[in-house]
Design a protein around this motif. Structure first.
Motif, PDB file in Angstrom:
ATOM      1  N   SER A 160       0.810  -1.217   0.000  1.00  0.00           N
ATOM      2  CA  SER A 160       0.000   0.000   0.000  1.00  0.00           C
ATOM      3  C   SER A 160       0.845   1.270   0.000  1.00  0.00           C
ATOM      4  CB  SER A 160      -0.883  -0.001   1.248  1.00  0.00           C
ATOM      5  OG  SER A 160      -0.041   0.083   2.406  1.00  0.00           O
ATOM      6  N   VAL A 161       0.150   2.397  -0.179  1.00  0.00           N
ATOM      7  CA  VAL A 161       0.799   3.703  -0.064  1.00  0.00           C
ATOM      8  C   VAL A 161       1.390   3.877   1.327  1.00  0.00           C
ATOM      9  CG1 VAL A 161       0.365   6.196   0.020  1.00  0.00           C
ATOM     10  CG2 VAL A 161      -0.568   4.830  -1.866  1.00  0.00           C
ATOM     11  N   GLU A 162       0.669   3.414   2.348  1.00  0.00           N
ATOM     12  CA  GLU A 162       1.152   3.535   3.725  1.00  0.00           C
ATOM     13  C   GLU A 162       2.459   2.770   3.914  1.00  0.00           C
ATOM     14  OE1 GLU A 162      -2.780   4.810   3.347  1.00  0.00           O
ATOM     15  OE2 GLU A 162      -2.030   2.795   2.878  1.00  0.00           O
ATOM     16  N   MET A 163       2.549   1.576   3.325  1.00  0.00           N
ATOM     17  CA  MET A 163       3.773   0.792   3.420  1.00  0.00           C
ATOM     18  C   MET A 163       4.892   1.443   2.595  1.00  0.00           C
ATOM     19  SD  MET A 163       4.908  -1.870   5.019  1.00  0.00           S
ATOM     20  CE  MET A 163       3.404  -2.737   5.490  1.00  0.00           C
ATOM     21  N   ALA A 164       4.541   1.991   1.449  1.00  0.00           N
ATOM     22  CA  ALA A 164       5.530   2.710   0.640  1.00  0.00           C
ATOM     23  C   ALA A 164       6.122   3.868   1.436  1.00  0.00           C
ATOM     24  CB  ALA A 164       4.887   3.221  -0.646  1.00  0.00           C
ATOM     25  N   ARG A 165       5.267   4.583   2.168  1.00  0.00           N
ATOM     26  CA  ARG A 165       5.744   5.703   2.976  1.00  0.00           C
ATOM     27  C   ARG A 165       6.789   5.247   3.981  1.00  0.00           C
ATOM     28  NH1 ARG A 165       1.093   7.198   4.991  1.00  0.00           N
ATOM     29  NH2 ARG A 165       0.650   8.572   3.243  1.00  0.00           N
ATOM     30  N   GLU A 166       6.564   4.094   4.600  1.00  0.00           N
ATOM     31  CA  GLU A 166       7.523   3.562   5.586  1.00  0.00           C
ATOM     32  C   GLU A 166       8.902   3.352   4.947  1.00  0.00           C
ATOM     33  OE1 GLU A 166       7.187   2.980   8.782  1.00  0.00           O
ATOM     34  OE2 GLU A 166       5.082   2.613   9.241  1.00  0.00           O
ATOM     35  N   TYR A 167       8.905   2.739   3.780  1.00  0.00           N
ATOM     36  CA  TYR A 167      10.189   2.464   3.115  1.00  0.00           C
ATOM     37  C   TYR A 167      10.836   3.733   2.558  1.00  0.00           C
ATOM     38  CZ  TYR A 167       9.530  -2.523   3.682  1.00  0.00           C
ATOM     39  OH  TYR A 167       9.383  -3.779   4.234  1.00  0.00           O
ATOM     40  N   LEU A 168      10.032   4.615   2.015  1.00  0.00           N
ATOM     41  CA  LEU A 168      10.573   5.874   1.511  1.00  0.00           C
ATOM     42  C   LEU A 168      11.194   6.687   2.645  1.00  0.00           C
ATOM     43  CD1 LEU A 168       7.700   6.790  -0.972  1.00  0.00           C
ATOM     44  CD2 LEU A 168      10.045   6.172  -1.596  1.00  0.00           C
ATOM     45  N   ASN A 169      10.580   6.644   3.816  1.00  0.00           N
ATOM     46  CA  ASN A 169      11.126   7.351   4.970  1.00  0.00           C
ATOM     47  C   ASN A 169      12.463   6.770   5.421  1.00  0.00           C
ATOM     48  OD1 ASN A 169       9.013   9.154   5.072  1.00  0.00           O
ATOM     49  ND2 ASN A 169       7.882   8.052   6.653  1.00  0.00           N
ATOM     50  N   MET A 170      12.729   5.508   5.038  1.00  0.00           N
ATOM     51  CA  MET A 170      14.020   4.882   5.339  1.00  0.00           C
ATOM     52  C   MET A 170      15.038   5.119   4.225  1.00  0.00           C
ATOM     53  SD  MET A 170      13.208   1.252   7.244  1.00  0.00           S
ATOM     54  CE  MET A 170      11.648   0.761   6.529  1.00  0.00           C
ATOM     55  N   GLY A 171      14.640   5.886   3.218  1.00  0.00           N
ATOM     56  CA  GLY A 171      15.556   6.190   2.121  1.00  0.00           C
ATOM     57  C   GLY A 171      15.610   5.128   1.042  1.00  0.00           C
ATOM     58  N   MET A 172      14.636   4.216   1.041  1.00  0.00           N
ATOM     59  CA  MET A 172      14.631   3.137   0.060  1.00  0.00           C
ATOM     60  C   MET A 172      14.035   3.594  -1.272  1.00  0.00           C
ATOM     61  SD  MET A 172      16.017   0.455   1.426  1.00  0.00           S
ATOM     62  CE  MET A 172      15.411  -1.006   0.564  1.00  0.00           C
ATOM     63  N   GLY A 177       7.680  -2.243 -12.208  1.00  0.00           N
ATOM     64  CA  GLY A 177       7.772  -3.004 -13.449  1.00  0.00           C
ATOM     65  C   GLY A 177       6.441  -3.174 -14.137  1.00  0.00           C
ATOM     66  N   GLY A 178       6.318  -4.285 -14.861  1.00  0.00           N
ATOM     67  CA  GLY A 178       5.173  -4.512 -15.733  1.00  0.00           C
ATOM     68  C   GLY A 178       3.824  -4.549 -15.060  1.00  0.00           C
ATOM     69  N   VAL A 179       3.779  -4.879 -13.779  1.00  0.00           N
ATOM     70  CA  VAL A 179       2.496  -4.947 -13.059  1.00  0.00           C
ATOM     71  C   VAL A 179       1.760  -3.607 -13.131  1.00  0.00           C
ATOM     72  CG1 VAL A 179       1.430  -5.314 -10.786  1.00  0.00           C
ATOM     73  CG2 VAL A 179       3.288  -6.798 -11.539  1.00  0.00           C
ATOM     74  N   LEU A 180       2.509  -2.517 -13.232  1.00  0.00           N
ATOM     75  CA  LEU A 180       1.891  -1.194 -13.289  1.00  0.00           C
ATOM     76  C   LEU A 180       0.933  -1.053 -14.468  1.00  0.00           C
ATOM     77  CD1 LEU A 180       1.881   1.671 -11.983  1.00  0.00           C
ATOM     78  CD2 LEU A 180       3.682   2.290 -13.617  1.00  0.00           C
ATOM     79  N   THR A 181       1.139  -1.830 -15.525  1.00  0.00           N
ATOM     80  CA  THR A 181       0.304  -1.726 -16.734  1.00  0.00           C
ATOM     81  C   THR A 181      -0.956  -2.584 -16.658  1.00  0.00           C
ATOM     82  OG1 THR A 181       1.395  -3.552 -17.911  1.00  0.00           O
ATOM     83  CG2 THR A 181       2.399  -1.363 -18.100  1.00  0.00           C
ATOM     84  N   TYR A 182      -1.115  -3.360 -15.583  1.00  0.00           N
ATOM     85  CA  TYR A 182      -2.264  -4.267 -15.482  1.00  0.00           C
ATOM     86  C   TYR A 182      -3.521  -3.504 -15.045  1.00  0.00           C
ATOM     87  CZ  TYR A 182       1.363  -7.950 -15.465  1.00  0.00           C
ATOM     88  OH  TYR A 182       2.432  -8.759 -15.764  1.00  0.00           O
ATOM     89  N   LYS A 183      -4.672  -3.967 -15.505  1.00  0.00           N
ATOM     90  CA  LYS A 183      -5.939  -3.309 -15.180  1.00  0.00           C
ATOM     91  C   LYS A 183      -6.222  -3.304 -13.682  1.00  0.00           C
ATOM     92  CE  LYS A 183      -8.432  -3.965 -19.555  1.00  0.00           C
ATOM     93  NZ  LYS A 183      -9.606  -4.608 -20.207  1.00  0.00           N
ATOM     94  N   ASN A 184      -5.791  -4.374 -12.993  1.00  0.00           N
ATOM     95  CA  ASN A 184      -6.092  -4.486 -11.560  1.00  0.00           C
ATOM     96  C   ASN A 184      -5.012  -3.874 -10.670  1.00  0.00           C
ATOM     97  OD1 ASN A 184      -4.094  -6.356 -11.996  1.00  0.00           O
ATOM     98  ND2 ASN A 184      -5.094  -8.042 -10.906  1.00  0.00           N
ATOM     99  N   ALA A 185      -4.163  -3.024 -11.246  1.00  0.00           N
ATOM    100  CA  ALA A 185      -3.023  -2.473 -10.504  1.00  0.00           C
ATOM    101  C   ALA A 185      -3.359  -1.127  -9.850  1.00  0.00           C
ATOM    102  CB  ALA A 185      -1.818  -2.318 -11.420  1.00  0.00           C
ATOM    103  N   ARG A 186      -4.577  -0.958  -9.380  1.00  0.00           N
ATOM    104  CA  ARG A 186      -5.012   0.321  -8.815  1.00  0.00           C
ATOM    105  C   ARG A 186      -4.112   0.781  -7.667  1.00  0.00           C
ATOM    106  NH1 ARG A 186      -7.638   1.565  -4.391  1.00  0.00           N
ATOM    107  NH2 ARG A 186      -8.127  -0.630  -3.972  1.00  0.00           N
ATOM    108  N   GLU A 190      -1.554   4.058  -7.352  1.00  0.00           N
ATOM    109  CA  GLU A 190      -1.615   5.031  -6.261  1.00  0.00           C
ATOM    110  C   GLU A 190      -0.228   5.236  -5.639  1.00  0.00           C
ATOM    111  OE1 GLU A 190      -4.535   3.461  -3.594  1.00  0.00           O
ATOM    112  OE2 GLU A 190      -6.239   4.007  -4.866  1.00  0.00           O
ATOM    113  N   VAL A 191       0.511   4.140  -5.507  1.00  0.00           N
ATOM    114  CA  VAL A 191       1.865   4.216  -4.956  1.00  0.00           C
ATOM    115  C   VAL A 191       2.760   5.047  -5.860  1.00  0.00           C
ATOM    116  CG1 VAL A 191       3.959   2.868  -4.491  1.00  0.00           C
ATOM    117  CG2 VAL A 191       1.759   2.084  -3.600  1.00  0.00           C
TER     118      VAL A 191
END
Length: 258
Positions: A160-172, A177-186, A190-191
């Motif tokens: 999730s976006v919330e989990m992305a925030r945790e890693y981004l805050n750690m400098g990660m 990749g390709g999953v971003l192009t899938y219809k179900n990649a909502r 968002e991330v």
């Protein structure tokens, strides 16, 4: 040029055309590739590919599903491979609970995830994290082992976006990749919308996770322009900007020279 941060060209699916495919990469706009180790054998073959091609680099790592390969003797060998001049990361390492349900085996994954993280710290290399159906434990270990001091990428980011925030805050960095192009990649869209461009890197996980319109076929770095276009659309920038920024990001992440 595009920087491919995560591929597996040593995979048997490339046995018939590996050389011809890699020989044409730079002409097709793929400037650098990091071939990722997933077990002892693929770590060795990734290094061999890096030795063969000037624009290919390697990551040395044991995937959580193969953590059973590791013991003190094999871990020592693995640490020696990390000294190779073209090894730019420890990975892919992490946790995978999708395939593994046994509590003892999961505990073994956690143990070797920590050991490989600390090897990366010792060797001053970033890590490539694989995490599937193990969001909480991966994050807990990352915090306990002070991931912010090690650095690297969360490969094939799928949380999730919330989990992305945790890693981004750690400098990660986040591997997209390709999953971003899938219809179900909502959620992933968002991330990508949320994440700053200076924390996104491009990857394929070739031969897997092929983007639309080639989904269902073997993946390769030649499909990365579809991922570039998807990011550009979400971010409202040009494809050249995506290529340039993600190249710079990958160079920084892997601590390379331009």
């Amino acid at each position: 040029m595009i920087f491919e941060t995560h591929a597996h060209y040593d995979d048997k699916m490339f046995n018939e055309d590996r050389e011809s495919l890699l020989d044409g990469m730079q002409e097709a706009g793929i400037g650098r590739i990091v071939n990722i180790g997933a077990d002892l054998a693929s770590t060795a073959s990734s290094i061999a590919l890096a030795d063969q091609y000037p624009f290919v680099y390697a990551a040395a790592g044991v995937h959580p599903s193969d953590a059973g390969q590791l013991n003190e003797q094999t871990f020592q060998w693995f640490g020696e491979q990390a000294e190779h001049e073209k090894v730019v990361a420890i990975g892919e390492i992490g946790l995978d609970y999708y395939w593994e349900k046994d509590p003892k085996a999961r505990a073994n994954q956690q143990y070797w995830f920590r050991r490989q993280m600390n090897l990366a710290r010792e060797k001053k290399l970033p890590i490539v994290i694989h995490s599937r159906d193990a969001a909480k434990d991966t994050l807990d270990i990352a915090k306990e082992e002070k991931l912010s001091e090690i650095g690297g990428v969360v490969h094939c980011f799928s949380y999730s976006v919330e989990m992305a925030r945790e890693y981004l805050n750690m400098g990660m960095y986040l591997g997209i990749g390709g999953v971003l192009t899938y219809k179900n990649a909502r959620v992933l869209k968002e991330v990508v919308d949320y994440a700053p461009m200076d924390r996104i890197v491009l990857e394929t996980d070739s031969p897997y996770l092929t983007p639309v319109p080639n989904r269902g076929k073997r993946n390769s770095s030649l499909n990365l322009p579809y991922v570039v276009m998807a990011i550009a659309e979400i971010k409202g920038i040009t494809t050249k900007e995506v290529e340039d920024i993600t190249w710079e990001n990958a160079v920084k992440m892997y601590r390379m020279s331009l």
